[in-house]
Write an enzyme that holds these catalytic residues in place. Structure first.
Site, PDB file in Angstrom:
ATOM      1  N   SER A 157      21.893  53.770  14.093  1.00  0.00           N
ATOM      2  CA  SER A 157      23.226  54.099  13.600  1.00  0.00           C
ATOM      3  C   SER A 157      23.170  55.365  12.739  1.00  0.00           C
ATOM      4  CB  SER A 157      23.806  52.902  12.856  1.00  0.00           C
ATOM      5  OG  SER A 157      25.190  53.044  12.644  1.00  0.00           O
ATOM      6  N   ASP A 251      29.928  48.863  21.861  1.00  0.00           N
ATOM      7  CA  ASP A 251      29.736  49.618  20.618  1.00  0.00           C
ATOM      8  C   ASP A 251      30.726  50.777  20.571  1.00  0.00           C
ATOM      9  OD1 ASP A 251      28.839  51.028  18.414  1.00  0.00           O
ATOM     10  OD2 ASP A 251      26.836  51.414  19.209  1.00  0.00           O
ATOM     11  N   HIS A 281      27.006  47.017  18.625  1.00  0.00           N
ATOM     12  CA  HIS A 281      26.418  47.892  17.624  1.00  0.00           C
ATOM     13  C   HIS A 281      25.560  47.067  16.661  1.00  0.00           C
ATOM     14  CE1 HIS A 281      26.095  51.562  15.301  1.00  0.00           C
ATOM     15  NE2 HIS A 281      26.261  50.845  14.196  1.00  0.00           N
TER      16      HIS A 281
END
Length: 310
Positions: A157, A251, A281
């Site tokens: 991320s 995601d 995610h």
């Protein structure tokens, strides 16, 4: 790009998160406290590694906390410098302890997990400066790490963004010599017009959450156009380290990651794009999702292949 149905284990994780969604509705200090409590309960039976050592290394403005994960085997080892996710606002060494342990077990590498400065207290470029400094330190101190001289950067991320930025900075500055970059569902090239943002709005992350994280980190729209803030803004990616880019079907950040993988390939970078159409995610950090171990095994294979070629 997205499976017809979400993996049941991933769906269970999404259902458990509903009480703190949207993230943007909560004070970041409260969210950090909740993460610390959750981490304490979640890390009570971690995967075994040879050894872990908490310490500090020199940073641009003050010392940086790091945790070293050593394999249960004699060295020397490859080195992976890891940057945690959390939108540049949340996350810590503790929240990603399970993932770093799994990386160490699967790759046979010593993992250096970095506790970089967080926004909004420390907006861009603080996290970037810390990430680059930590990577340079790892390159300069192979004896302390029992390193074999090979060096990779990795992150998920926001940490995937940092890993990509460090690889870009290393190309531009001529050091350190990075052999590989692993970007797990990276926060790169995100905009509200993307299908993945519209399609997956509210699944782990909402558009409001993404905008809130950006407001905390970038502290001004002009910074978002800086390639060291978002490497999707770079004119040319040629010459950066070979990469694995991981994306997930459910995601909101999916399309940004897909686009970046395609940019890398177009600019002549050796890239492996691993897509998990039924995943969400953050899935690689969840021991409740079986596919988390699978993705760690997959990226370990990519890193091992890169190390063998280096």
């Amino acid at each position: 790009m997205r499976a017809d149905e979400m993996d049941p284990q991933a769906q269970a994780v999404v259902d458990r998160r509903l009480g703190i969604s949207p993230i943007a509705d909560h004070d970041h200090r409260v969210l950090r406290l909740l993460q610390r409590v959750s981490t304490w309960f979640g890390n009570r039976d971690p995967p075994a590694v040879g050894a872990t050592t908490d310490g500090s290394i020199p940073g641009p403005e003050s010392d940086l906390r790091v945790r070293l994960y050593r394999p249960d085997a004699p060295g020397p080892y490859p080195t992976i410098v890891f940057f945690h996710g959390g939108g540049f606002v949340l996350g810590s060494i503790g929240t990603h302890d399970w993932l770093c342990r799994q990386l160490t077990r699967e790759t046979g590498a010593v993992v250096v997990s970095v506790d970089y400065r967080l926004a909004p207290e420390h907006p861009f470029p603080a996290a970037v400066e810390d990430a680059y400094a930590a990577t340079q330190w790892a390159a300069d101190n192979p004896d302390r790490l029992a390193s074999d001289g090979t060096l990779a950067v990795a992150g998920d991320s926001a940490g995937g963004n940092l890993a990509a930025v460090v690889a870009l900075m290393a190309r531009d500055r001529g050091e350190p010599d990075i052999d590989y970059q692993t970007l797990l569902y990276p926060g790169i090239g995100i905009h509200e017009g993307q299908e993945s943002v519209r399609q997956n709005d509210g699944i782990v992350l909402s558009l409001a959450d993404i905008e809130w994280f950006e407001d905390c980190y970038y502290d001004g729209e002009i910074h978002q156009r800086n390639p060291y803030a978002d490497p999707a803004a770079a004119c040319d990616l040629a010459g950066v380290a070979p990469a694995t880019v991981v994306t997930a079907g459910f995601d909101p950040l999916r399309d940004g990651g897909v686009d970046y993988a395609e940019r890398l390939a177009t600019d002549g970078v050796d890239v492996t794009h691993r897509h998990y159409p039924d995943m969400i995610h953050g899935f690689a950090t969840s021991p409740r999702i079986d596919r988390a171990e699978e993705v760690v095994g997959d990226i370990a294979t990519d890193i091992a292949d890169a190390v063998d070629r280096s």
